[in-house]
Scaffold this motif. Structure first.
Motif, mmCIF file in Angstrom:
data_model
loop_
_atom_site.group_PDB
_atom_site.id
_atom_site.type_symbol
_atom_site.label_atom_id
_atom_site.label_comp_id
_atom_site.label_asym_id
_atom_site.label_seq_id
_atom_site.Cartn_x
_atom_site.Cartn_y
_atom_site.Cartn_z
ATOM 1 N N UNK A 68 9.204 1.722 15.503
ATOM 2 C CA UNK A 68 9.359 1.459 14.078
ATOM 3 C C UNK A 68 8.130 1.901 13.288
ATOM 4 N N UNK A 69 7.499 2.967 13.750
ATOM 5 C CA UNK A 69 6.451 3.561 12.939
ATOM 6 C C UNK A 69 7.097 4.525 11.941
ATOM 7 N N UNK A 70 6.437 4.664 10.802
ATOM 8 C CA UNK A 70 7.023 5.421 9.706
ATOM 9 C C UNK A 70 5.968 6.321 9.079
ATOM 10 N N UNK A 71 6.331 7.600 8.896
ATOM 11 C CA UNK A 71 5.475 8.545 8.188
ATOM 12 C C UNK A 71 6.037 8.778 6.789
ATOM 13 N N UNK A 72 5.145 8.785 5.802
ATOM 14 C CA UNK A 72 5.537 9.043 4.418
ATOM 15 C C UNK A 72 4.630 10.128 3.845
ATOM 16 N N UNK A 73 5.228 11.176 3.297
ATOM 17 C CA UNK A 73 4.471 12.261 2.659
ATOM 18 C C UNK A 73 4.553 12.092 1.148
ATOM 19 N N UNK A 74 3.454 12.440 0.469
ATOM 20 C CA UNK A 74 3.404 12.201 -0.969
ATOM 21 C C UNK A 74 2.701 13.320 -1.722
ATOM 22 N N UNK A 75 3.021 13.392 -2.999
ATOM 23 C CA UNK A 75 2.355 14.314 -3.913
ATOM 24 C C UNK A 75 0.908 13.897 -4.197
ATOM 25 N N UNK A 76 0.507 12.716 -3.732
ATOM 26 C CA UNK A 76 -0.887 12.293 -3.925
ATOM 27 C C UNK A 76 -1.834 12.896 -2.881
ATOM 28 N N UNK A 77 -1.336 13.904 -2.128
ATOM 29 C CA UNK A 77 -2.112 14.683 -1.157
ATOM 30 C C UNK A 77 -2.394 13.918 0.136
ATOM 31 N N UNK A 78 -1.535 12.948 0.449
ATOM 32 C CA UNK A 78 -1.726 12.175 1.671
ATOM 33 C C UNK A 78 -0.437 12.038 2.467
ATOM 34 N N UNK A 79 -0.615 11.868 3.787
ATOM 35 C CA UNK A 79 0.438 11.395 4.673
ATOM 36 C C UNK A 79 0.074 9.975 5.077
ATOM 37 N N UNK B 177 0.825 -1.218 0.000
ATOM 38 C CA UNK B 177 0.000 0.000 0.000
ATOM 39 C C UNK B 177 0.858 1.267 0.000
ATOM 40 N N UNK B 178 1.757 1.416 -0.985
ATOM 41 C CA UNK B 178 2.570 2.629 -1.046
ATOM 42 C C UNK B 178 1.748 3.794 -1.591
ATOM 43 N N UNK B 179 2.281 5.017 -1.535
ATOM 44 C CA UNK B 179 1.592 6.161 -2.142
ATOM 45 C C UNK B 179 1.383 5.951 -3.644
ATOM 46 N N UNK B 180 0.443 6.695 -4.212
ATOM 47 C CA UNK B 180 0.139 6.569 -5.637
ATOM 48 C C UNK B 180 0.841 7.625 -6.483
ATOM 49 N N UNK B 181 1.553 8.537 -5.845
ATOM 50 C CA UNK B 181 2.308 9.556 -6.568
ATOM 51 C C UNK B 181 3.648 9.750 -5.855
ATOM 52 N N UNK B 182 4.481 10.623 -6.384
ATOM 53 C CA UNK B 182 5.856 10.769 -5.923
ATOM 54 C C UNK B 182 5.961 10.988 -4.416
ATOM 55 N N UNK B 183 6.987 10.394 -3.821
ATOM 56 C CA UNK B 183 7.259 10.520 -2.386
ATOM 57 C C UNK B 183 8.092 11.775 -2.149
ATOM 58 N N UNK B 184 7.711 12.552 -1.140
ATOM 59 C CA UNK B 184 8.446 13.776 -0.830
ATOM 60 C C UNK B 184 9.247 13.678 0.466
ATOM 61 N N UNK B 185 8.821 12.827 1.403
ATOM 62 C CA UNK B 185 9.538 12.737 2.686
ATOM 63 C C UNK B 185 9.220 11.417 3.374
ATOM 64 N N UNK B 186 10.184 10.939 4.164
ATOM 65 C CA UNK B 186 10.024 9.742 4.994
ATOM 66 C C UNK B 186 10.634 10.043 6.354
ATOM 67 N N UNK B 187 9.912 9.728 7.431
ATOM 68 C CA UNK B 187 10.437 9.976 8.777
ATOM 69 C C UNK B 187 10.077 8.817 9.707
ATOM 70 N N UNK B 188 11.094 8.265 10.389
ATOM 71 C CA UNK B 188 10.867 7.266 11.436
ATOM 72 C C UNK B 188 10.447 7.944 12.734
ATOM 73 N N UNK B 189 9.650 7.242 13.516
ATOM 74 C CA UNK B 189 9.223 7.741 14.820
ATOM 75 C C UNK B 189 10.423 7.845 15.763
ATOM 76 N N UNK B 190 10.325 8.689 16.795
ATOM 77 C CA UNK B 190 11.456 8.901 17.710
ATOM 78 C C UNK B 190 11.880 7.661 18.493
ATOM 79 N N UNK B 191 10.950 6.751 18.771
ATOM 80 C CA UNK B 191 11.306 5.615 19.622
ATOM 81 C C UNK B 191 10.855 4.265 19.087
#
Length: 352
Positions: A26-37, A10-24
């Motif tokens: 293994x959760x991961x945030x991904x920002x995308x040009x498809x207008x979603x986080x 279930x990756x984003x449907x458009x280009x990826x702009x940023x990826x960030x791991x949680x501070x403590x």
């Protein structure tokens, strides 16, 4: 046995702009040009999508907040948003007057910094969101920002680099905010701790601070990375250097130069990873000036990189950078890979 690497479903449907791991975790945030986080949870050998957070426009950056229940985002809707990950709600903290490109959070100073193509920084005090954000004018359009424990580095157009002291920034912006009761808040004419000219002759694509608070690396669209130190002494400044990377030789023998889109420092070893438009990720020992290793080529341009807080995982966001001249996304070229690192895989090799 090969070091495990897995691909997120279930990756984003458009280009990826940023990826960030949680501070403590293994959760991961991904920002995308498809207008979603996107919020993923990893278990070490696979990952699953927990939730998506829809925005009004493409999302250009995302970061974690004080804990793993809050995040912040910016994008082409010009807004700086706080996302409550648990309750699935969003709050607009401030609005720029052009696309907001980058943001970073300092847990020590409870500061959220956003940078926009309107050539300003917005400084938000997350422990008191009733304070109106301070606005710091910049001399040029910012392309990337990064925080060390005590510094903020802002890389801009015209090769300009500003370095701010976070403690001073927190105090002065707090005093400035207390004087303002109406949006858009007070303009804070704040001189940076240091003004520099980038060592790179071409446009900066990314900047990342060393975890030991001693300096930073920056990359350009012209296949180069520069490494610099904060210490302004002549002796320390003599140590700065730049090197060529992410270049491939074409079948005709021509040197093809790719942009270096992403940089990320290892939180334990202090080495760093670079990701380029050539689809490669390389690990570097910035102190010893040596490449540690280069991984196999990914299926498209490397758009974003992030190490987990313990340094055991490297997330790689892959999406077309259109370096090949194609203007449309191909099938299944937007992917997020997570690589588990061996104990010494990202460890420096020492001086030559």
């Amino acid at each position: 046995m090969a070091t495990p690497q897995f691909e997120l479903s279930d990756p984003p449907s458009d280009a990826i702009s940023a990826i960030k791991f949680a501070p403590t975790s293994l959760r991961l945030l991904v920002a995308s040009w498809d207008k979603n986080v996107y919020l993923y949870e990893l278990n070490g050998t696979s990952g699953r999508l927990l939730q998506t957070f829809e925005h009004r426009a493409p999302v250009l950056d995302v970061c974690w907040g004080e804990n793993e229940e809050e995040a912040f985002s910016v994008g082409l809707d010009w807004d700086v948003r706080k996302i409550d990950l648990q309750n699935d709600t969003q709050t607009v903290l401030s609005s720029h007057t052009a696309g907001a490109k980058s943001l970073a959070y300092s847990p020590t100073h409870k500061l959220l910094v956003s940078a926009s193509w309107d050539s300003t920084l917005h400084i938000h005090h997350t422990d008191d969101l009733t304070l109106v954000p301070s606005i710091i004018p910049l001399p040029s359009k910012p392309f990337s920002i990064s925080l060390s424990p005590t510094k903020l580095v802002v890389a801009m157009a015209s090769r300009a680099v500003h370095i701010y002291d976070l403690k001073s920034l927190a105090v002065l912006s707090s005093q400035n905010a207390a004087l303002s009761t109406e949006s858009p808040g007070n303009i804070l004419e704040l001189d940076p701790w240091q003004r520099r000219e980038s060592s790179l002759k071409f446009m900066t694509r990314a900047v990342a601070c060393m975890p030991n608070d001693s300096g930073y690396a920056s990359s350009s669209i012209e296949g180069r990375v520069a490494v610099e130190w904060f210490d302004p002494s002549t002796e320390s400044q003599k140590r700065k250097y730049a090197f060529k990377c992410h270049r491939q030789t074409s079948p005709e023998g021509v040197d093809v130069i790719y942009p270096v889109n992403a940089l990320a420092f290892h939180p334990v070893h202090g080495t760093f990873a670079s990701g380029g438009g050539d689809g490669f990720v390389a690990l570097w020992d910035g102190v010893a000036k040596r490449r540690i290793r280069q991984y196999q080529r990914y299926p498209a341009s490397v758009a974003a990189l992030a190490f987990s807080a313990d340094g055991k995982f490297l997330a790689v966001g892959v999406s077309p950078g259109f370096e090949d001249g194609k203007e449309e996304l191909g099938d299944e070229v937007v992917k997020v890979f997570v690589r588990e690192l061996g104990d010494d895989e990202a460890k420096g090799k020492g001086a030559k």
